[in-house]
Design a protein around this motif. Structure first.
Motif, PDB file in Angstrom:
ATOM      1  N   ALA A  22       0.833  -1.205   0.000  1.00 53.30           N
ATOM      2  CA  ALA A  22       0.000   0.000   0.000  1.00 53.30           C
ATOM      3  C   ALA A  22       0.866   1.253   0.000  1.00 53.30           C
ATOM      4  N   GLU A  23       1.970   1.240   0.733  1.00 56.32           N
ATOM      5  CA  GLU A  23       2.872   2.386   0.737  1.00 56.32           C
ATOM      6  C   GLU A  23       3.505   2.577  -0.642  1.00 56.32           C
ATOM      7  N   ARG A  24       3.835   1.498  -1.311  1.00 58.36           N
ATOM      8  CA  ARG A  24       4.387   1.616  -2.672  1.00 58.36           C
ATOM      9  C   ARG A  24       3.362   2.253  -3.603  1.00 58.36           C
ATOM     10  N   GLN A  25       2.101   1.874  -3.444  1.00 61.89           N
ATOM     11  CA  GLN A  25       1.060   2.446  -4.287  1.00 61.89           C
ATOM     12  C   GLN A  25       0.893   3.939  -4.008  1.00 61.89           C
ATOM     13  N   VAL A  26       0.911   4.313  -2.735  1.00 58.21           N
ATOM     14  CA  VAL A  26       0.795   5.724  -2.370  1.00 58.21           C
ATOM     15  C   VAL A  26       1.978   6.507  -2.941  1.00 58.21           C
ATOM     16  N   ALA A  27       3.184   5.931  -2.826  1.00 57.39           N
ATOM     17  CA  ALA A  27       4.374   6.611  -3.331  1.00 57.39           C
ATOM     18  C   ALA A  27       4.335   6.767  -4.845  1.00 57.39           C
ATOM     19  N   ALA A  28       3.778   5.795  -5.534  1.00 58.75           N
ATOM     20  CA  ALA A  28       3.761   5.834  -7.001  1.00 58.75           C
ATOM     21  C   ALA A  28       2.634   6.680  -7.557  1.00 58.75           C
ATOM     22  N   HIS A  29       1.475   6.674  -6.897  1.00 57.90           N
ATOM     23  CA  HIS A  29       0.288   7.297  -7.494  1.00 57.90           C
ATOM     24  C   HIS A  29      -0.399   8.328  -6.598  1.00 57.90           C
ATOM     25  N   HIS A 110       9.688  11.741   1.845  1.00 57.89           N
ATOM     26  CA  HIS A 110       8.475  10.934   1.664  1.00 57.89           C
ATOM     27  C   HIS A 110       7.273  11.848   1.397  1.00 57.89           C
ATOM     28  N   PRO A 111       7.290  12.597   0.304  1.00 58.35           N
ATOM     29  CA  PRO A 111       6.235  13.599   0.084  1.00 58.35           C
ATOM     30  C   PRO A 111       4.838  13.015  -0.021  1.00 58.35           C
ATOM     31  N   GLU A 112       4.709  11.833  -0.615  1.00 61.63           N
ATOM     32  CA  GLU A 112       3.372  11.250  -0.766  1.00 61.63           C
ATOM     33  C   GLU A 112       2.818  10.806   0.590  1.00 61.63           C
ATOM     34  N   ARG A 113       3.676  10.248   1.426  1.00 62.88           N
ATOM     35  CA  ARG A 113       3.217   9.837   2.756  1.00 62.88           C
ATOM     36  C   ARG A 113       2.921  11.067   3.617  1.00 62.88           C
ATOM     37  N   PHE A 114       3.690  12.131   3.450  1.00 64.24           N
ATOM     38  CA  PHE A 114       3.401  13.379   4.145  1.00 64.24           C
ATOM     39  C   PHE A 114       2.040  13.919   3.697  1.00 64.24           C
TER      40      PHE A 114
END
Length: 244
Positions: A22-29, A110-114
Motif C-alpha cells: 500500500a505504501e508503494r502504491q501511495v508513493a507511485a500514485h 516521503h512527500p506522498e506519505r506526508f
C-alpha cells in the motif's frame, strides 16, 4: 514470555507485506489512488483474502496513517537523539532546530506519505475518534513540546508574553489534553500552536513545491526561520517569576 505462534507470526508478516504494498502504491500514485484491489493484485492475492487482514479500505488507511505518523516521529526523535550524542560540540544546534530539520527531512524524502497525513483529506474517510492515528500524532507533538519548552518551569510558561487571550479561549486551552511533560498553561499552549503552525507551514510549502524558487538556499533559510522562531518564543518566557 510466550512467543507468538506460527499462525500469529505469519499473520504479522502478511500484514506488513500488505502495508508495504500500500505504501508503494501511495508513493507511485498518491494517496487518492489507494485501492484495495490494486494492493491485492500487487501481492497476487484476492481482495477477499486481503479483507482477512484489513476488513475495509478505511482500516487500511488508518494503519497507513498510523505507521506514517510513527515513522515521522521516529525520524524526529532520531534527529534529537543524534544531537544529544553530539552535545560536546560547542557549536551544536538547538535541539528544537534539529527536531524541526528531522521533521522536514522526513517530509521531503516521503512527500506522498506526508500528503497522506496533511494533504487533501481522502474522500469518505474519517479517522477513528481518539484512535491509533490520534495517539501516534500525539507522540510527535510531545517531542516538539518538550524541545520547545525545555528548561522552563510551569510558572514561567504561565507568565509567557503574547496577545491577551479571551476568557473563552483561555478556558478552552486550559482544558486541552497535553502529551508532553507536565501541564502546559494556556499562554504556552498558544505559543506552541503558533510555533507549530509556522514550522509545519514552511515544510508544507516545500513539500508541495512552493519554495522551489529558493533553489539550494532552502536549507539555510529553513534553519534561519526556526532559529528565529525559537529565539522569539524564548524572549517571551520570563527568566524569573516572582511568587505571587
Amino acid at each position: 514470555m510466550t512467543l507468538p505462534s506460527l499462525r500469529e507470526r505469519r499473520r504479522t508478516a502478511a500484514t506488513q507485506e500488505i502495508l508495504d504494498a500500500a505504501e508503494r502504491q501511495v508513493a507511485a500514485h498518491g494517496p487518492v489512488a489507494l485501492s484495495l484491489r490494486a494492493v491485492a493484485r500487487d501481492l497476487q492475492m484476492t481482495v477477499q483474502a486481503l479483507y482477512h487482514y484489513f476488513p475495509s479500505r478505511d482500516a487500511l488507511i488508518t494503519a497507513l496513517v498510523t505507521k506514517a505518523y510513527d515513522d515521522l516521529a521516529d525520524a524526529v526523535q532520531a534527529a534529537v537523539d543524534s544531537a544529544a550524542d553530539d552535545a560536546a560540540d560547542d557549536a551544536q544546534l538547538p535541539r528544537l532546530v534539529v527536531a524541526a530539520e528531522g521533521y522536514r527531512g522526513w517530509a521531503t524524502a516521503h512527500p506522498e506519505r506526508f500528503q497522506l497525513l496533511y494533504g487533501t483529506p481522502l474522500r469518505d474517510y474519517a479517522a477513528p475518534a481518539d484512535g491509533p492515528t490520534t495517539r501516534a500524532s500525539r507522540r510527535m507533538s510531545a517531542i516538539f513540546e518538550r524541545e520547545l519548552f525545555a528548561g522552563f518551569t510551569t510558572e514561567q510558561l504561565a507568565a509567557a508574553e503574547g496577545p491577551e487571550l479571551s476568557s473563552p479561549l483561555h478556558t478552552y486551552l486550559e482544558q486541552l489534553p497535553h502529551f508532553g511533560q507536565g501541564h502546559l498553561p494556556p499562554p504556552a499552549t498558544a505559543l506552541f500552536l503558533s510555533a507549530w503552525g509556522h514550522l509545519h507551514g514552511l515544510v508544507t510549502l516545500e513539500v508541495f513545491g512552493h519554495t522551489a524558487f529558493l533553489g539550494g538556499h532552502q536549507d539555510e533559510l529553513f534553519r534561519m526561520a526556526i532559529r528565529n522562531l525559537l529565539q522569539d518564543i524564548r524572549r517571551r518566557v520570563p527568566a524569573d517569576v516572582t511568587p505571587g
